[in-house]
Enzyme design. Structure first.
Site, PDB file in Angstrom:
ATOM      1  N   ASN A  11       1.027  -1.134   0.035  1.00  0.00           N
ATOM      2  CA  ASN A  11       0.034  -0.313   0.169  1.00  0.00           C
ATOM      3  C   ASN A  11       0.799   1.329   0.474  1.00  0.00           C
ATOM      4  OD1 ASN A  11      -1.452   2.078   0.591  1.00  0.00           O
ATOM      5  ND2 ASN A  11      -2.443   1.418   2.754  1.00  0.00           N
ATOM      6  N   TRP A  12       1.087   1.602  -1.132  1.00  0.00           N
ATOM      7  CA  TRP A  12       2.176   3.283  -1.413  1.00  0.00           C
ATOM      8  C   TRP A  12       1.689   4.114  -1.200  1.00  0.00           C
ATOM      9  CZ3 TRP A  12       3.886   2.651  -6.801  1.00  0.00           C
ATOM     10  CH2 TRP A  12       4.328   1.758  -7.274  1.00  0.00           C
ATOM     11  N   LYS A  13       0.316   4.023  -0.303  1.00  0.00           N
ATOM     12  CA  LYS A  13      -0.187   5.583   0.516  1.00  0.00           C
ATOM     13  C   LYS A  13      -0.456   6.388  -0.711  1.00  0.00           C
ATOM     14  CE  LYS A  13      -0.504   3.166   4.856  1.00  0.00           C
ATOM     15  NZ  LYS A  13       0.269   3.390   5.958  1.00  0.00           N
ATOM     16  N   HIS A 101      -9.450   1.321   5.085  1.00  0.00           N
ATOM     17  CA  HIS A 101      -8.364   1.280   5.672  1.00  0.00           C
ATOM     18  C   HIS A 101      -8.238   2.369   6.762  1.00  0.00           C
ATOM     19  CE1 HIS A 101      -3.938   2.142   6.354  1.00  0.00           C
ATOM     20  NE2 HIS A 101      -3.648   1.282   5.691  1.00  0.00           N
ATOM     21  N   GLU A 103      -6.658   4.499   8.004  1.00  0.00           N
ATOM     22  CA  GLU A 103      -6.448   6.012   7.705  1.00  0.00           C
ATOM     23  C   GLU A 103      -7.626   7.264   6.822  1.00  0.00           C
ATOM     24  OE1 GLU A 103      -2.766   5.556   4.931  1.00  0.00           O
ATOM     25  OE2 GLU A 103      -1.827   5.314   7.251  1.00  0.00           O
ATOM     26  N   GLU A 173      -5.297  -5.189  10.623  1.00  0.00           N
ATOM     27  CA  GLU A 173      -4.475  -3.371  10.723  1.00  0.00           C
ATOM     28  C   GLU A 173      -4.384  -2.854  12.164  1.00  0.00           C
ATOM     29  OE1 GLU A 173      -2.646  -2.438   7.279  1.00  0.00           O
ATOM     30  OE2 GLU A 173      -3.776  -1.027   7.484  1.00  0.00           O
ATOM     31  N   GLY A 179       2.754   2.897  10.745  1.00  0.00           N
ATOM     32  CA  GLY A 179       3.352   3.707  10.769  1.00  0.00           C
ATOM     33  C   GLY A 179       4.498   4.109  11.969  1.00  0.00           C
ATOM     34  N   SER A 219       2.996  -2.041  10.054  1.00  0.00           N
ATOM     35  CA  SER A 219       5.066  -2.074  10.594  1.00  0.00           C
ATOM     36  C   SER A 219       5.452  -3.176  10.133  1.00  0.00           C
ATOM     37  CB  SER A 219       5.647  -1.951  12.073  1.00  0.00           C
ATOM     38  OG  SER A 219       4.462  -0.366  12.367  1.00  0.00           O
ATOM     39  N   GLY A 240       2.743  -0.815   4.203  1.00  0.00           N
ATOM     40  CA  GLY A 240       2.871   0.381   4.192  1.00  0.00           C
ATOM     41  C   GLY A 240       4.724   1.086   3.861  1.00  0.00           C
ATOM     42  N   GLY A 241       4.964   1.577   5.131  1.00  0.00           N
ATOM     43  CA  GLY A 241       6.564   1.898   4.593  1.00  0.00           C
ATOM     44  C   GLY A 241       7.447   1.132   4.080  1.00  0.00           C
TER      45      GLY A 241
HETATM   46  P1  13P Z   1       3.357   0.614   7.566  1.00  0.00           P
HETATM   47  O1  13P Z   1       3.826  -0.866   7.579  1.00  0.00           O
HETATM   48  O2  13P Z   1       4.079   1.992   7.269  1.00  0.00           O
HETATM   49  O3  13P Z   1       2.905   0.659   9.316  1.00  0.00           O
HETATM   50  O4  13P Z   1       1.726   0.159   7.505  1.00  0.00           O
HETATM   51  C1  13P Z   1       0.684  -0.027   7.847  1.00  0.00           C
HETATM   52  C2  13P Z   1      -0.272   0.019   6.485  1.00  0.00           C
HETATM   53  O5  13P Z   1      -1.940   1.250   6.694  1.00  0.00           O
HETATM   54  C3  13P Z   1      -0.170  -0.718   5.164  1.00  0.00           C
HETATM   55  O6  13P Z   1      -2.229  -0.805   5.176  1.00  0.00           O
END
Ligand code: 13P
Length: 258
Positions: A11-13, A101, A103, A173, A179, A219, A240-241
């Site tokens: 997930n590149w956000k 998600h 967010e 999640e 994050g 994470s 994510g990251g």
């Molecule tokens: P991180 O891996 O950066 O914690 O993000 C997780 C996430 O929200 C994937 O959708």
């Protein structure tokens, strides 16, 4: 129980423009080989503006990475400024769409009811939803983890057919792990994913529960992925990251071979 092939999703956000996306995909395809694709399904979820470029590269080079989106509206068309419809995504060969998600729930007011509408629209357009759920730190500390996950799963999946649920993806999640570098322990991640599978079994039956793929997200890194994936109810990762670097994402995809 049926063998569920792991799904590792990036997930590149709101990261990378379309030129960076093209470079990333080409580098990723050099880093992965047939054994990697055999051991896990892979999807990437770039921002909307990159989907067309990403699809062109994946197609032209026959790269077996599935294209995903991060969000969509539930209507097919209409006066919804700024939104993108599921049929528009399907036309671009998008296979997976993330819905709900944390967010989007926290920053853009998504509710279980509109996550439910989104899931139905994604399925109607022939794509696979990845429905996210998970508790906040406050909810966890107030002992509401189970109630929160149960509400999200029951509300998000309401009215879906058994076979639709059995073929979809749910991501657990925990919001406090996203994050933050604070990964859930394998036992906590298993507890959340196990609860989701139990709810699916209670509402949609044993076959749906055996088929649904449940990812852990929060994470995930090359160093912790293997022990998370070793849990019986964890069938993949929503990253994510660490999905923004070819090196770390490819090492996560290869978790079985490390
Ligand atoms: P991180 O891996 O950066 O914690 O993000 C997780 C996430 O929200 C994937 O959708």
């Amino acid at each position: 129980m049926a063998e569920r092939k792991p799904l590792i999703s990036g997930n590149w956000k709101m990261h990378m423009n379309h030129l960076e996306a093209i470079q990333f995909i080409q580098k990723l395809s050099y880093a992965l080989d047939q054994a990697d694709y055999k051991s896990a399904d892979v999807s990437i979820h770039p921002p909307f503006t990159n989907l067309r470029s990403a699809q062109t590269v994946l197609d032209a080079d026959n790269i077996p990475v599935a294209l995903g989106a991060q969000h969509c509206h539930w209507e097919e068309r209409g006066a919804f400024t700024g939104e993108v419809s599921p049929t528009m995504l399907a036309k671009l060969a998008v296979s997976y769409v993330i819905a709900g998600h944390s967010e989007r729930r926290q920053l853009f007011g998504e509710t279980d009811d509109n996550v439910n509408l989104r899931l139905k629209a994604i399925l109607a357009a022939g794509m696979t939803p990845i429905m996210c759920c998970g508790e906040t730190l406050d909810e966890r500390e107030a002992d509401q983890t189970e109630a929160r996950i149960t509400d999200q799963v029951d509300g998000g999946l309401a009215g879906l057919k058994r076979d639709q649920v059995g073929a979809m993806v749910i991501a657990y999640e925990p919001v406090w792990a996203i994050g933050t570098g604070r990964t859930a322990t394998p036992a906590d991640a298993q507890a959340g994913c196990g609860l989701i599978r139990e709810r699916v079994a209670a509402n949609f039956g044993a076959n749906a529960a055996a088929g649904v793929r449940i990812q852990y997200g929060g994470s995930v890194k090359p160093v912790n992925v293997a022990e998370l994936m070793a849990q019986p109810d964890i069938d993949g990762a929503l990253v994510g990251g660490a999905s923004l670097e070819v090196d770390s994402f490819s090492r996560i995809i290869r978790f079985r071979l490390q």
